[in-house]
Design a protein around this motif. Structure first.
Motif, mmCIF file in Angstrom:
data_model
loop_
_atom_site.group_PDB
_atom_site.id
_atom_site.type_symbol
_atom_site.label_atom_id
_atom_site.label_comp_id
_atom_site.label_asym_id
_atom_site.label_seq_id
_atom_site.Cartn_x
_atom_site.Cartn_y
_atom_site.Cartn_z
ATOM 1 N N HIS A 58 0.827 -1.211 0.000
ATOM 2 C CA HIS A 58 0.000 0.000 0.000
ATOM 3 C C HIS A 58 0.862 1.263 0.000
ATOM 4 C CE1 HIS A 58 -3.825 -2.027 0.685
ATOM 5 N NE2 HIS A 58 -3.274 -2.723 1.669
ATOM 6 N N TYR A 59 2.112 1.143 0.406
ATOM 7 C CA TYR A 59 2.967 2.308 0.611
ATOM 8 C C TYR A 59 4.087 2.436 -0.413
ATOM 9 C CZ TYR A 59 0.133 2.986 4.583
ATOM 10 O OH TYR A 59 -0.968 3.209 5.364
ATOM 11 N N LYS A 60 3.991 1.685 -1.479
ATOM 12 C CA LYS A 60 4.914 1.823 -2.597
ATOM 13 C C LYS A 60 4.206 2.637 -3.675
ATOM 14 C CE LYS A 60 7.853 -2.136 -1.957
ATOM 15 N NZ LYS A 60 9.120 -1.447 -1.953
ATOM 16 N N MET A 71 6.177 4.678 3.383
ATOM 17 C CA MET A 71 6.452 4.260 4.752
ATOM 18 C C MET A 71 6.874 2.795 4.731
ATOM 19 S SD MET A 71 4.013 4.333 8.178
ATOM 20 C CE MET A 71 2.649 3.475 7.431
ATOM 21 N N SER A 72 7.943 2.495 5.433
ATOM 22 C CA SER A 72 8.447 1.121 5.529
ATOM 23 C C SER A 72 8.000 0.488 6.843
ATOM 24 C CB SER A 72 9.977 1.144 5.495
ATOM 25 O OG SER A 72 10.457 1.715 6.706
ATOM 26 N N GLY A 73 8.279 -0.801 6.973
ATOM 27 C CA GLY A 73 8.029 -1.480 8.246
ATOM 28 C C GLY A 73 8.822 -0.846 9.370
ATOM 29 N N SER A 107 -4.861 12.184 10.106
ATOM 30 C CA SER A 107 -6.038 13.025 9.955
ATOM 31 C C SER A 107 -7.235 12.110 9.718
ATOM 32 C CB SER A 107 -5.852 13.955 8.755
ATOM 33 O OG SER A 107 -7.049 14.663 8.477
ATOM 34 N N THR A 108 -8.413 12.573 10.084
ATOM 35 C CA THR A 108 -9.616 11.794 9.803
ATOM 36 C C THR A 108 -10.356 12.361 8.596
ATOM 37 O OG1 THR A 108 -10.947 13.077 11.346
ATOM 38 C CG2 THR A 108 -9.882 11.080 12.201
ATOM 39 N N THR A 109 -9.796 13.370 7.978
ATOM 40 C CA THR A 109 -10.388 13.949 6.774
ATOM 41 C C THR A 109 -9.299 14.092 5.717
ATOM 42 O OG1 THR A 109 -9.931 16.200 7.499
ATOM 43 C CG2 THR A 109 -12.071 15.294 8.084
ATOM 44 N N GLY A 110 -9.672 13.940 4.484
ATOM 45 C CA GLY A 110 -8.779 14.280 3.396
ATOM 46 C C GLY A 110 -7.678 13.309 3.061
ATOM 47 N N SER A 111 -6.497 13.862 2.897
ATOM 48 C CA SER A 111 -5.367 13.197 2.261
ATOM 49 C C SER A 111 -4.913 11.915 2.947
ATOM 50 C CB SER A 111 -4.180 14.156 2.203
ATOM 51 O OG SER A 111 -4.482 15.251 1.390
ATOM 52 N N HIS A 112 -4.399 11.031 2.100
ATOM 53 C CA HIS A 112 -3.785 9.789 2.562
ATOM 54 C C HIS A 112 -2.524 9.580 1.737
ATOM 55 C CE1 HIS A 112 -3.382 5.943 4.433
ATOM 56 N NE2 HIS A 112 -3.520 5.274 3.296
ATOM 57 N N ARG A 113 -1.432 9.336 2.434
ATOM 58 C CA ARG A 113 -0.124 9.129 1.814
ATOM 59 C C ARG A 113 0.385 10.409 1.137
ATOM 60 N NH1 ARG A 113 -2.176 4.518 -1.448
ATOM 61 N NH2 ARG A 113 -3.090 3.232 0.136
ATOM 62 N N LEU A 114 0.345 11.489 1.869
ATOM 63 C CA LEU A 114 0.891 12.760 1.401
ATOM 64 C C LEU A 114 2.253 12.930 2.061
ATOM 65 C CD1 LEU A 114 0.539 15.483 -0.073
ATOM 66 C CD2 LEU A 114 -0.614 16.316 1.987
ATOM 67 N N HIS A 115 3.301 12.919 1.266
ATOM 68 C CA HIS A 115 4.688 12.952 1.768
ATOM 69 C C HIS A 115 5.287 14.326 1.483
ATOM 70 C CE1 HIS A 115 8.997 11.820 1.861
ATOM 71 N NE2 HIS A 115 8.568 10.977 2.786
#
Length: 172
Positions: A58-60, A71-73, A107-115
């Motif tokens: 999911h994080y690649k 994000m890595s393990g 966050s509980t709203t909006g972006s996911h995986r924003l680096h």
């Protein structure tokens, strides 16, 4: 393991964000211990191994270039340590290996995986869902392992009705 993933879902449904996140960060510990008994005294290694096997995909991101990882393990384990031991999201002071990040913000709203500059913004619900998906895949992989299935039966249970802790004894 279903009781743990259901607890995460219920915590999200009721807005109990810290409970959902804490349990989601604990699950790789539980599954890693059951999957890799040879790493019994190496919590970090088994955590990272489980995360990398069941959640890392999911994080690649091929869109960010070859081998880019949000994000890595190691990063997730450092977050687990920071939250469980210090109540923080800053992972720079963790002895645990950090591969990519310095901080993870939920966050509980909006972006996911924003680096952004070593900071990763994650949508809490999506992160918890990805961990739970990892548990489902893991459970499928180990459904025929009697050792793992027996160990799952021995995991903590919270009794919500009367029960018998030992022969001849009933507790309400």
């Amino acid at each position: 393991m279903e009781r743990f993933t259901q607890a995460i879902d219920k915590s999200i449904e009721t807005g109990n964000w810290y409970s959902a996140l804490t349990l989601a960060l604990t699950i790789p510990d539980i599954c890693g211990r059951l999957s890799y008994p040879e790493l019994a005294s190496k919590s970090q290694k088994r955590y990272e191994k489980w995360f990398d096997e069941y959640v890392l995909h999911h994080y690649k991101s091929p869109f960010h270039g070859e081998g880019f990882t949000f994000m890595s393990g190691g990063d997730c384990y450092a977050l687990r340590c920071a939250l469980l031991h210090e109540g923080r999201d800053d992972i720079t002071s963790q002895k645990a290996r950090r591969d990519v990040l310095s901080r993870i913000i939920f966050s509980t709203t909006g972006s996911h995986r924003l680096h952004i500059n070593g900071i990763l913004v994650l949508n809490l619900q999506a992160f918890c869902s990805e961990i739970c998906q990892g548990v489902e895949s893991w459970h499928e992989d180990y459904q025929d392992s009697s050792d793992v299935q027996n160990a799952i039966k021995e995991l903590l249970k919270i009794h919500t009705q009367g029960f018998s802790p030992s022969f001849g004894t009933f507790v309400e």
